[in-house]
Design an enzyme around this catalytic site. Structure first.
Site, PDB file in Angstrom:
ATOM      1  N   CYS A   1       0.455  -1.237  -0.091  1.00 27.84           N
ATOM      2  CA  CYS A   1      -0.240  -0.552   0.021  1.00 27.84           C
ATOM      3  C   CYS A   1       1.065   1.497   0.459  1.00 27.84           C
ATOM      4  CB  CYS A   1      -0.821   0.564   1.291  1.00 27.84           C
ATOM      5  SG  CYS A   1      -2.079  -1.257   1.132  1.00 27.84           S
TER       6      CYS A   1
ATOM      7  N   LYS B   1       6.820  -6.941   7.231  1.00 29.62           N
ATOM      8  CA  LYS B   1       6.263  -7.075   8.432  1.00 29.62           C
ATOM      9  C   LYS B   1       6.109  -7.776   9.112  1.00 29.62           C
ATOM     10  CE  LYS B   1       1.397  -5.410   8.254  1.00 29.62           C
ATOM     11  NZ  LYS B   1       0.522  -4.313   8.752  1.00 29.62           N
TER      12      LYS B   1
HETATM   13  C1  UGA Z   1      -0.800   0.155   5.332  1.00 29.49           C
HETATM   14  C2  UGA Z   1      -1.848   1.210   5.976  1.00 29.49           C
HETATM   15  O1  UGA Z   1      -1.301   1.758   7.153  1.00 29.49           O
HETATM   16  C3  UGA Z   1      -3.426   0.889   6.388  1.00 29.49           C
HETATM   17  O2  UGA Z   1      -4.007   1.930   7.429  1.00 29.49           O
HETATM   18  C4  UGA Z   1      -3.742   1.100   5.099  1.00 29.49           C
HETATM   19  O3  UGA Z   1      -4.685   0.759   5.075  1.00 29.49           O
HETATM   20  C5  UGA Z   1      -3.454   0.479   4.770  1.00 29.49           C
HETATM   21  O4  UGA Z   1      -1.768  -0.326   4.071  1.00 29.49           O
HETATM   22  C6  UGA Z   1      -3.730   0.129   2.954  1.00 29.49           C
HETATM   23  O5  UGA Z   1      -3.764   1.088   2.287  1.00 29.49           O
HETATM   24  O6  UGA Z   1      -4.331  -0.759   2.957  1.00 29.49           O
HETATM   25  P1  UGA Z   1      -0.242  -1.990   5.999  1.00 29.49           P
HETATM   26  O7  UGA Z   1       0.219  -1.381   4.497  1.00 29.49           O
HETATM   27  O8  UGA Z   1      -1.122  -3.155   6.236  1.00 29.49           O
HETATM   28  O9  UGA Z   1      -1.088  -1.122   6.430  1.00 29.49           O
HETATM   29  O10 UGA Z   1       1.707  -1.710   6.751  1.00 29.49           O
HETATM   30  P2  UGA Z   1       1.830  -0.597   8.324  1.00 29.49           P
HETATM   31  O11 UGA Z   1       1.671  -1.456   9.194  1.00 29.49           O
HETATM   32  O12 UGA Z   1       1.587   0.736   7.547  1.00 29.49           O
HETATM   33  O13 UGA Z   1       3.526  -1.005   7.572  1.00 29.49           O
HETATM   34  C7  UGA Z   1       3.620  -0.115   6.742  1.00 29.49           C
HETATM   35  C8  UGA Z   1       5.345  -0.287   6.594  1.00 29.49           C
HETATM   36  O14 UGA Z   1       6.500   0.858   7.385  1.00 29.49           O
HETATM   37  C9  UGA Z   1       5.987  -1.312   7.035  1.00 29.49           C
HETATM   38  O15 UGA Z   1       7.338  -1.894   6.284  1.00 29.49           O
HETATM   39  C10 UGA Z   1       6.263  -1.373   8.687  1.00 29.49           C
HETATM   40  O16 UGA Z   1       6.795  -2.363   8.871  1.00 29.49           O
HETATM   41  C11 UGA Z   1       6.972  -0.054   8.313  1.00 29.49           C
HETATM   42  N1  UGA Z   1       6.754   0.468  10.249  1.00 29.49           N
HETATM   43  C12 UGA Z   1       5.124   0.955  10.678  1.00 29.49           C
HETATM   44  C13 UGA Z   1       7.714   0.380  10.523  1.00 29.49           C
HETATM   45  O17 UGA Z   1       8.800   1.130   9.533  1.00 29.49           O
HETATM   46  N2  UGA Z   1       7.997   1.661  11.642  1.00 29.49           N
HETATM   47  C14 UGA Z   1       6.590   2.076  12.434  1.00 29.49           C
HETATM   48  O18 UGA Z   1       6.483   2.398  13.195  1.00 29.49           O
HETATM   49  C15 UGA Z   1       5.648   1.220  11.497  1.00 29.49           C
END
Ligand code: UGA
Length: 434
Positions: A262, A323
């Site tokens: 995403c 993740k």
């Molecule tokens: C993301 C958004 O968080 C959701 O709100 C949204 O609905 C979704 O995309 C979508 O558009 O469908 P997601 O792709 O599941 O959700 O992943 P996240 O949990 O947001 O993580 C994204 C990336 O950021 C990952 O690589 C994760 O490891 C990284 N991350 C996240 C960090 O490096 N640090 C953090 O503190 C949080």
């Protein structure tokens, strides 16, 4: 499940990361749901009550709904929409070659259902789509007398069920606010605030949310890089920031870069869209560029600690998914960094709890997949921890050191305790940590 008196006939098209949690949760709320899935392998699994995706809680709700008869699985979208008052489009919108969102699937489904839609049906666009897509779907389906509303999803992979059961907000965009209210009512049981707006704004809210999250993470990772240069400690820095409620602790954890299906796709689509209308979104372009540089910094850190070169070096990798809590490796920083290590000549052994040995997946070409976290350490000059799976923090690090050629760890998720690891004789580097 309980009755609200507002139960509706709902069809969800697409049984993937968005559609399946949406379908099972709507069924859990008591609606009469039909889930249409065109992929034969996924369809077979769904019919057996098995989830084709790794997603906490989905299989339990799927089993309950099938048993109670609140959910039916169908192959054909055209057939599945016949009686539906609401049709949720949850099909993929992958990144096109030029960075824009590819709407092929959305258009194909609109074509497929246009003759079987019940008059007055409300099509609910949940797929992440560029501003203006609701109008496009409406053009295809208008002869059927259907209206199109936009209801973007904010589900995170790995907690999509919890996010669907307890959303922080419901956004519905429609030409007629009465249609938006009807869609909002489907989620009445969540008690979440409903933001009613026009379709264009609803579509923009989705992109704005993901672009903001990505920019926040790029900022955090850039600060972590700066910490390394000036000798500050990112853990304390983030504590100092996070306690300010206006900043908050969420999405403040440095890592190897942001990825997944995403954030990269949506930031790129928003940037592309801005460029099309002559808007220079330099801030977003910078956030994307920072993420690229940041992943490369992790590769260079491993190279430096492996004696200045990766050529011929044995490197162990813990984690390949984007993740923890998901089996998804789409645009995964962990997989990308691992691929770059291989390209630089390293011999890489990698372990991830969701990746079986002997997989022929093309994104893993050149990487030796091993069945345990310890196997990945055998003979390694450096271990790189790239995905924050819980099991990595509780490994026996005395055993890890004994298996490695040299006890060196790059913890790109900052999940290990530096003091403990160093006391065992390891050279340890995190991201922005002292
Ligand atoms: C993301 C958004 O968080 C959701 O709100 C949204 O609905 C979704 O995309 C979508 O558009 O469908 P997601 O792709 O599941 O959700 O992943 P996240 O949990 O947001 O993580 C994204 C990336 O950021 C990952 O690589 C994760 O490891 C990284 N991350 C996240 C960090 O490096 N640090 C953090 O503190 C949080």
């Amino acid at each position: 499940m309980s009755s609200t008196g507002n139960e509706a006939k709902v069809t969800v098209i697409g049984g993937g990361h968005v559609g399946l949690p949406t379908a099972v949760v709507l069924a859990h709320f008591g609606h009469e749901v039909v889930l249409a899935e065109s992929d034969p392998v996924r369809l077979k699994m769904l019919l057996r009550g098995e989830s084709p995706i790794v997603e906490a809680g989905v299989e339990e709700l799927l089993g309950d709904a099938l048993r109670l008869g609140t959910l039916r699985i169908a192959h054909s979208a055209a057939e599945a929409v016949r009686n539906a008052e609401f049709v949720f489009l949850c099909v993929p919108t992958p990144q096109g070659i030029d960075g824009s969102a590819d709407l092929t699937f959305v258009e194909a489904v609109a074509e497929e259902i246009k003759t079987t839609l019940r008059p007055g049906a409300i099509i609910v666009n949940k797929s992440t789509v560029p501003v203006g897509t609701a109008a496009l779907v409406e053009r295809v389906t208008q002869r059927a007398g259907a209206t199109v509303v936009s209801n973007p999803e904010f589900l995170r992979e790995g907690s999509a069920v919890a996010d669907s059961l307890h959303p922080e907000r419901i956004v519905v965009g429609a030409d007629d606010p009465a249609d938006a209210q009807k869609v909002g009512q489907l989620f009445a049981m969540t008690g979440a605030p409903v933001i009613v707006t026009d379709t264009t704004t609803a579509e923009a809210i989705k992109y704005a949310s993901n672009a903001y999250l990505a920019t926040k993470l790029s900022f955090v990772n850039a600060l972590a890089d700066l910490c390394e240069t000036v000798g500050a400690n990112v853990d304390d820095l983030m504590a100092g920031l996070g306690h300010d409620k206006r900043i908050g602790f969420e999405f403040l954890h440095p890592g190897p870069g942001w990825g997944g299906s995403c954030l990269p796709k949506d930031t790129s689509a928003l940037l592309h869209r801005a460029e099309l209308v002559g808007h220079d979104f330099a801030l977003l372009r910078g956030a994307i560029a920072q993420n690229e540089d940041h992943m490369e910094r992790v590769v260079q850190k491993v190279a430096r600690l492996s004696g200045g070169t990766l050529d011929g070096a044995s490197i162990g990798v813990w984690g390949l998914t984007f993740k923890a809590g998901t089996d998804d490796r789409r645009a995964s920083p962990a997989t990308e960094i691992t691929r770059r290590l291989v390209q630089a000549g390293a011999r890489v052994s990698a372990y991830d709890p969701t990746v079986p040995r002997g997989t022929g997946d093309s994104d893993l070409a050149g990487i030796t997949i091993v069945p345990t976290a310890y196997e990945a350490c055998r003979g390694a000059r450096v271990m790189a921890l790239l995905t924050e799976w819980g099991e990595f923090a509780s490994l026996d690090f005395t055993k890890v050191a004994a298996l490695m050629a040299t006890p060196i760890v790059v913890d790109a998720r900052n999940v290990l305790d530096p003091t403990t690891i160093r006391s065992l004789g390891f050279i340890y580097e995190g991201i922005g940590r002292k």
